[in-house]
Design a protein around this motif. Structure first.
Motif, PDB file in Angstrom:
ATOM      1  N   ALA A   1       7.512  61.407  -9.961  1.00 45.59           N
ATOM      2  CA  ALA A   1       6.171  60.743  -9.709  1.00 45.59           C
ATOM      3  C   ALA A   1       5.308  61.833  -9.742  1.00 45.59           C
TER       4      ALA A   1
ATOM      5  N   LYS B   1       2.915  63.193 -12.227  1.00 51.58           N
ATOM      6  CA  LYS B   1       2.411  62.692 -13.390  1.00 51.58           C
ATOM      7  C   LYS B   1       0.899  62.131 -12.395  1.00 51.58           C
TER       8      LYS B   1
ATOM      9  N   ASP C   1       3.573  60.910 -18.333  1.00 57.52           N
ATOM     10  CA  ASP C   1       4.840  60.149 -17.329  1.00 57.52           C
ATOM     11  C   ASP C   1       6.589  60.527 -17.827  1.00 57.52           C
TER      12      ASP C   1
ATOM     13  N   LYS D   1       9.439  58.802 -19.433  1.00 54.11           N
ATOM     14  CA  LYS D   1       9.259  58.354 -20.351  1.00 54.11           C
ATOM     15  C   LYS D   1      10.010  59.242 -21.555  1.00 54.11           C
TER      16      LYS D   1
END
Length: 556
Positions: free
Chosen positions: A301, A304, A310, A313
């Motif tokens: 987090a 990002k 992200d 992913k």
């Protein structure tokens, strides 16, 4: 551990002395001592001498020493220990590690990987990498709906309702026992190399809450691996043995076991060398992995937010760790991230004391098991809950395996003994005498577990369906639910069975009432909670019916 080692040496010396006297007193009897009998411990309760009448009959008495290991077959990691020089010693695996991931994987080339090498490739091969298989062993598909959703591979049901693990890489479906057998095979092969001696027998640990079916399945996994599982013992009992509690008497011990994937709490009573599990509780979906995930999520987090990427992913980033991140995670922040996980640890501890009908002041000792108990916040929580400093003198990652090795040392299992015929007959007679009592105890435990499950499922169904249930039907269900709760509190097996039957009859009316509503097809009204096999039917036996649920007993 010094006192434990001293005791083991003393046991070995005592057995050697007794054997020597057997030879002296009964020269017509055969006693063969293996080369390592006087350096590895021998059972304190083993009597090598027999009545003169038996000796005169010329009966043969044979003692053979051999290598037997203790195995902690864990949900996340496993460990092996053996008695070396009179002390329990952890066996290092082929990779030089003291624990082995309980992971098996198959590659596109049909290569089988076990242990650390299988764990490393899990992210890029999720459908063919099997982990946490211990959750499925000895269980029906109907029992593992929640567990099957927590893994990356496909869990399917065979024609008999049993759990199968699908492996598309080789086009095969495995039973959980087969995957566990592959982990056991690696553990034993590595132990054979470490000990420079072939290992074919072991004592294997399981959670105290495992039922007959799960214990039998664990033993079957050993058989599939070419391993003779001499005994299945409870993990909290093994941990207590590693701490040397077999030497104490009249003590109450709480075992706090926070592993990688599961959390278990057990309360034991020790007296005269016998361990009795008074209660168990826990959370099968709480462990160190959850704490790790909170850190990963926090890092992802943050990354990002700063970089707009992200990482969750990106499979490669997950496998090898986030790249180019430099940050500081304070203990305070970590505890904030995991505050709800820490709170979830409290209830099972409180429940275990309540079920044992004890208070925290009744505890003599608290011991920590599992690598996740190294977390300072966890240790502090245990201390606050119990008002006792937890015993952390044994490595929590290794304590169960070490205890299994101690069990090996003090058991009749280091010896292959041909008993006189009259002794065998006496043992058979005693076994038959207590068989009925043992069956009743198992039935009582299974019934209570099933009753607790019925209560949970019924309350869940009432909550989910809410106002869709007609008031008269809901009132009847709630009334019978209250009666079942009262029956559980009373502890009478037949009363609980009758209350479950009565409740199930009312619960069936929920589905019928919803079905009768215009345009309704009984949404959410699944199988009747707890319906199906009775407790006695749910415990499956192996081919030989040889299910051993044994704790350590030091016979005098």
């Amino acid at each position: 551990m010094a006192s434990s080692a001293a005791q083991v040496h003393a046991l070995g010396a005592a057995a050697h002395f007794t054997a020597a006297n057997s030879i002296k007193n009964y020269p017509n009897r055969t006693v063969f001592l293996g080369a390592k009998l006087n350096t590895t411990s021998t059972p304190s309760g083993l009597k090598l001498r027999s009545k003169q009448s038996s000796a005169r009959r010329g009966s043969t008495f044979r003692v053979v020493a051999e290598k037997v290991v203790g195995i902690d077959l864990g949900t996340t990691n496993s460990a092996v220990a053996a008695m070396e020089g009179g002390k329990p010693t952890i066996v290092t695996n082929a990779e030089g590690q003291r624990t082995t991931p309980s992971v098996v994987a198959y590659t596109k080339n049909s290569d089988r990987l076990v242990g650390q090498i299988a764990k490393r490739q899990a992210v890029v091969n999720p459908e063919n990498t099997f982990f946490s298989v211990k959750r499925f062993i000895g269980r029906k598909m109907s029992e593992v709906d929640d567990e099957s959703k927590q893994v990356s591979y496909n869990v399917v049901r065979d024609e008999n309702g049993n759990v199968k693990l699908d492996c598309p890489a080789i086009g095969k479906q495995f039973a959980a026992e087969e995957i566990s057998a592959q982990v056991l095979r690696k553990l034993v092969d590595d132990a054979s190399k470490f000990l420079n001696d072939k290992v074919t027998k072991a004592v294997v640990t399981v959670p105290a809450y495992f039922n007959d079916s799960q214990r039998t399945a664990t033993k079957d996994a050993g058989r599939i691996a070419g391993l003779e599982v001499l005994r299945i013992i409870n993990e909290p009992t093994a941990a207590s043995l590693a701490y040397g509690f077999e030497k104490k008497s009249n003590e109450t011990i709480l075992v706090f076991d926070l592993g990688g994937g599961t959390f278990d709490v057990s309360v034991l009573e020790v007296g005269d060398g016998v361990f009795e599990v008074l209660s168990t509780s826990g959370d099968t979906h709480l462990g160190g992995d959850d704490f790790d995930k909170r850190i990963v999520d926090w890092l992802a987090a943050s990354f990002k937010n700063d970089e707009g990427i992200d990482l969750l992913k990106d499979k490669q980033a997950l496998q090898h760790g986030p790249k180019h991140i430099e940050t500081t995670l304070t203990r305070a922040k970590f505890e904030e991230l995991c505050s709800d996980l820490l709170d979830r640890l409290k209830t099972p501890v409180q429940n275990s004391l309540r079920d044992a009908k004890l208070s925290f002041s009744d505890l003599d000792e608290v011991i920590l098991v599992g690598g996740s108990t190294r977390i300072p916040a966890v240790q502090e929580l245990v201390k606050k809950l119990t008002s006792k400093d937890p015993n952390v003198t044994v490595n929590p990652d290794e304590v169960v395996a070490l205890g299994a090795a101690v069990q090996v040392a003090i058991s009749y299992f280091l010896c292959d003994i041909t008993l006189p015929g009259d002794e065998v007959e006496r043992m058979v007679s005693e076994a038959e005498k207590f068989a009925k009592e043992d069956k009743e105890k198992r039935d009582a435990i299974d019934t209570k577990n099933q009753a607790d499950s019925v209560v949970y499922q019924t309350e869940k169904q009432l909550k989910e369906l809410g106002d869709k249930i007609p008031a008269p039907v809901k009132e009847k269900v709630e009334a019978k639910l209250g009666e079942l709760k009262d029956a559980i509190s009373g502890g009478l097996t037949q009363t609980m069975k009758d209350a479950m039957t009565a409740l199930n009859q009312e619960v069936m009316q929920i589905g019928q009432s919803l079905y009768n509503q215009p345009g309704a097809a009984a949404p959410g009204a699944g199988p009747t909670p707890g319906a199906g096999a009775t407790p006695s039917e749910s415990s499956e036996k192996g081919p030989d019916g040889d299910v051993i649920d044994a704790d350590f007993t030091d016979s005098k």
